[in-house]
Motif scaffolding. Structure first.
Motif, PDB file in Angstrom:
ATOM      1  N   LEU A   1       0.831  -1.203   0.000  1.00 35.12           N
ATOM      2  CA  LEU A   1       0.000   0.000   0.000  1.00 35.12           C
ATOM      3  C   LEU A   1       0.868   1.256   0.000  1.00 35.12           C
ATOM      4  CD1 LEU A   1      -2.804   1.237   0.056  1.00 35.12           C
ATOM      5  CD2 LEU A   1      -2.752   1.057   2.553  1.00 35.12           C
ATOM      6  N   HIS A   2       1.921   1.253   0.804  1.00 36.98           N
ATOM      7  CA  HIS A   2       2.830   2.399   0.857  1.00 36.98           C
ATOM      8  C   HIS A   2       3.487   2.626  -0.508  1.00 36.98           C
ATOM      9  CE1 HIS A   2       5.424   5.373   2.663  1.00 36.98           C
ATOM     10  NE2 HIS A   2       6.489   4.750   2.168  1.00 36.98           N
ATOM     11  N   ALA A   3       3.887   1.547  -1.161  1.00 40.05           N
ATOM     12  CA  ALA A   3       4.510   1.660  -2.488  1.00 40.05           C
ATOM     13  C   ALA A   3       3.515   2.227  -3.495  1.00 40.05           C
ATOM     14  CB  ALA A   3       5.017   0.300  -2.948  1.00 40.05           C
ATOM     15  N   LEU A   4       2.277   1.749  -3.470  1.00 38.93           N
ATOM     16  CA  LEU A   4       1.266   2.262  -4.399  1.00 38.93           C
ATOM     17  C   LEU A   4       0.952   3.727  -4.118  1.00 38.93           C
ATOM     18  CD1 LEU A   4      -1.116  -0.798  -4.699  1.00 38.93           C
ATOM     19  CD2 LEU A   4       0.422   0.109  -6.445  1.00 38.93           C
ATOM     20  N   GLU A   5       0.922   4.113  -2.836  1.00 43.25           N
ATOM     21  CA  GLU A   5       0.686   5.519  -2.490  1.00 43.25           C
ATOM     22  C   GLU A   5       1.809   6.399  -3.036  1.00 43.25           C
ATOM     23  OE1 GLU A   5       0.252   5.265   1.744  1.00 43.25           O
ATOM     24  OE2 GLU A   5      -1.893   4.883   1.617  1.00 43.25           O
ATOM     25  N   ALA A   6       3.036   5.883  -3.010  1.00 43.33           N
ATOM     26  CA  ALA A   6       4.171   6.645  -3.543  1.00 43.33           C
ATOM     27  C   ALA A   6       4.036   6.836  -5.052  1.00 43.33           C
ATOM     28  CB  ALA A   6       5.484   5.934  -3.206  1.00 43.33           C
ATOM     29  N   LEU A   7       3.441   5.866  -5.740  1.00 37.12           N
ATOM     30  CA  LEU A   7       3.257   5.966  -7.185  1.00 37.12           C
ATOM     31  C   LEU A   7       2.054   6.834  -7.557  1.00 37.12           C
ATOM     32  CD1 LEU A   7       3.925   2.260  -8.244  1.00 37.12           C
ATOM     33  CD2 LEU A   7       5.511   4.195  -8.363  1.00 37.12           C
ATOM     34  N   ASP A   8       1.138   7.005  -6.632  1.00 37.71           N
ATOM     35  CA  ASP A   8      -0.078   7.798  -6.862  1.00 37.71           C
ATOM     36  C   ASP A   8       0.234   9.275  -6.606  1.00 37.71           C
ATOM     37  OD1 ASP A   8      -2.654   8.765  -7.133  1.00 37.71           O
ATOM     38  OD2 ASP A   8      -3.367   7.905  -5.235  1.00 37.71           O
TER      39      ASP A   8
ATOM     40  N   THR B   1      -3.386   4.268 -12.638  1.00 33.70           N
ATOM     41  CA  THR B   1      -3.944   3.715 -13.876  1.00 33.70           C
ATOM     42  C   THR B   1      -3.051   2.605 -14.408  1.00 33.70           C
ATOM     43  OG1 THR B   1      -2.759   5.242 -15.315  1.00 33.70           O
ATOM     44  CG2 THR B   1      -4.935   5.966 -14.497  1.00 33.70           C
ATOM     45  N   LYS B   2      -3.618   1.796 -15.266  1.00 30.87           N
ATOM     46  CA  LYS B   2      -2.854   0.740 -15.916  1.00 30.87           C
ATOM     47  C   LYS B   2      -1.682   1.344 -16.675  1.00 30.87           C
ATOM     48  CE  LYS B   2      -3.227  -2.648 -19.612  1.00 30.87           C
ATOM     49  NZ  LYS B   2      -4.079  -3.179 -20.673  1.00 30.87           N
ATOM     50  N   GLU B   3      -1.936   2.443 -17.367  1.00 35.48           N
ATOM     51  CA  GLU B   3      -0.883   3.092 -18.148  1.00 35.48           C
ATOM     52  C   GLU B   3       0.259   3.564 -17.251  1.00 35.48           C
ATOM     53  OE1 GLU B   3      -4.525   2.755 -20.273  1.00 35.48           O
ATOM     54  OE2 GLU B   3      -4.196   3.851 -18.413  1.00 35.48           O
ATOM     55  N   ASP B   4      -0.094   4.150 -16.107  1.00 38.77           N
ATOM     56  CA  ASP B   4       0.943   4.594 -15.170  1.00 38.77           C
ATOM     57  C   ASP B   4       1.738   3.405 -14.633  1.00 38.77           C
ATOM     58  OD1 ASP B   4       0.342   7.277 -15.435  1.00 38.77           O
ATOM     59  OD2 ASP B   4      -0.897   7.368 -13.613  1.00 38.77           O
ATOM     60  N   LEU B   5       1.046   2.339 -14.320  1.00 43.68           N
ATOM     61  CA  LEU B   5       1.733   1.155 -13.797  1.00 43.68           C
ATOM     62  C   LEU B   5       2.696   0.593 -14.837  1.00 43.68           C
ATOM     63  CD1 LEU B   5       2.116  -0.804 -11.464  1.00 43.68           C
ATOM     64  CD2 LEU B   5       0.200  -2.140 -12.366  1.00 43.68           C
ATOM     65  N   VAL B   6       2.240   0.497 -16.085  1.00 40.33           N
ATOM     66  CA  VAL B   6       3.113   0.022 -17.151  1.00 40.33           C
ATOM     67  C   VAL B   6       4.337   0.935 -17.269  1.00 40.33           C
ATOM     68  CG1 VAL B   6       3.295  -0.284 -19.660  1.00 40.33           C
ATOM     69  CG2 VAL B   6       1.307  -1.192 -18.430  1.00 40.33           C
TER      70      VAL B   6
ATOM     71  N   TYR C   1       5.731   2.855 -14.958  1.00 43.65           N
ATOM     72  CA  TYR C   1       6.617   2.684 -13.810  1.00 43.65           C
ATOM     73  C   TYR C   1       7.409   1.375 -13.904  1.00 43.65           C
ATOM     74  CZ  TYR C   1       4.206   6.568 -11.520  1.00 43.65           C
ATOM     75  OH  TYR C   1       3.680   7.789 -11.213  1.00 43.65           O
ATOM     76  N   LEU C   2       6.741   0.332 -14.364  1.00 46.72           N
ATOM     77  CA  LEU C   2       7.408  -0.978 -14.424  1.00 46.72           C
ATOM     78  C   LEU C   2       8.368  -1.119 -15.600  1.00 46.72           C
ATOM     79  CD1 LEU C   2       4.422  -3.299 -13.456  1.00 46.72           C
ATOM     80  CD2 LEU C   2       6.381  -2.671 -12.041  1.00 46.72           C
ATOM     81  N   THR C   3       8.175  -0.321 -16.634  1.00 42.62           N
ATOM     82  CA  THR C   3       9.029  -0.485 -17.811  1.00 42.62           C
ATOM     83  C   THR C   3      10.006   0.656 -18.042  1.00 42.62           C
ATOM     84  OG1 THR C   3       7.348   0.505 -19.259  1.00 42.62           O
ATOM     85  CG2 THR C   3       7.331  -1.905 -19.022  1.00 42.62           C
TER      86      THR C   3
END
Length: 114
Positions: free
Chosen positions: A88-95, A103-108, A110-112
């Motif tokens: 949850l802390h990691a996702l909050e940092a990405l938000d 969003t899916k696009e943001d996650l992609v 960040y991961l790539t």
């Protein structure tokens, strides 16, 4: 407790025992371990396999060799998933916009890319 753990391991092993002869292909070990709620990376799976006698030449693992090693893994609570609060802390940092989701696009992205 040990008997319950061994029963759980045996049941998971049997799902991958296609020949019903108490053996599985060595390539199935990671899937079996993960089906038991443990989440090792590939290096950790290889380390685990180093503790299990793998039958040559076919690369098969016998239940009798797997059971004591996996029982110890479960009793020692190795390879458990990351706690929810850390995720949850990691996702909050990405938000970055504090929307409560990414969003899916943001996650992609960040991961790539990042």
């Amino acid at each position: 407790l040990v008997a319950e753990i061994e029963k759980k391991i045996t049941e998971a092993f049997e799902v991958f025992d296609r020949e019903s002869n108490k053996t599985v292909d060595v390539r199935e070990i990671g899937s079996i371990v993960r089906s038991l709620g443990c989440f090792p990376n590939e290096a950790e799976v290889q380390e685990l396999l180093g503790k299990i006698e793998v039958e040559e030449p076919g690369g098969f693992v016998h239940l009798e060799k797997f059971l004591p090693v996996m029982t110890k893994v479960l009793l020692d609570r190795r390879f458990w998933p990351i706690p929810e609060d850390v995720i949850l802390h990691a996702l909050e940092a990405l938000d970055e916009n504090k929307r409560g989701y990414i969003t899916k696009e943001d996650l992609v992205k960040y991961l790539t890319e990042e």
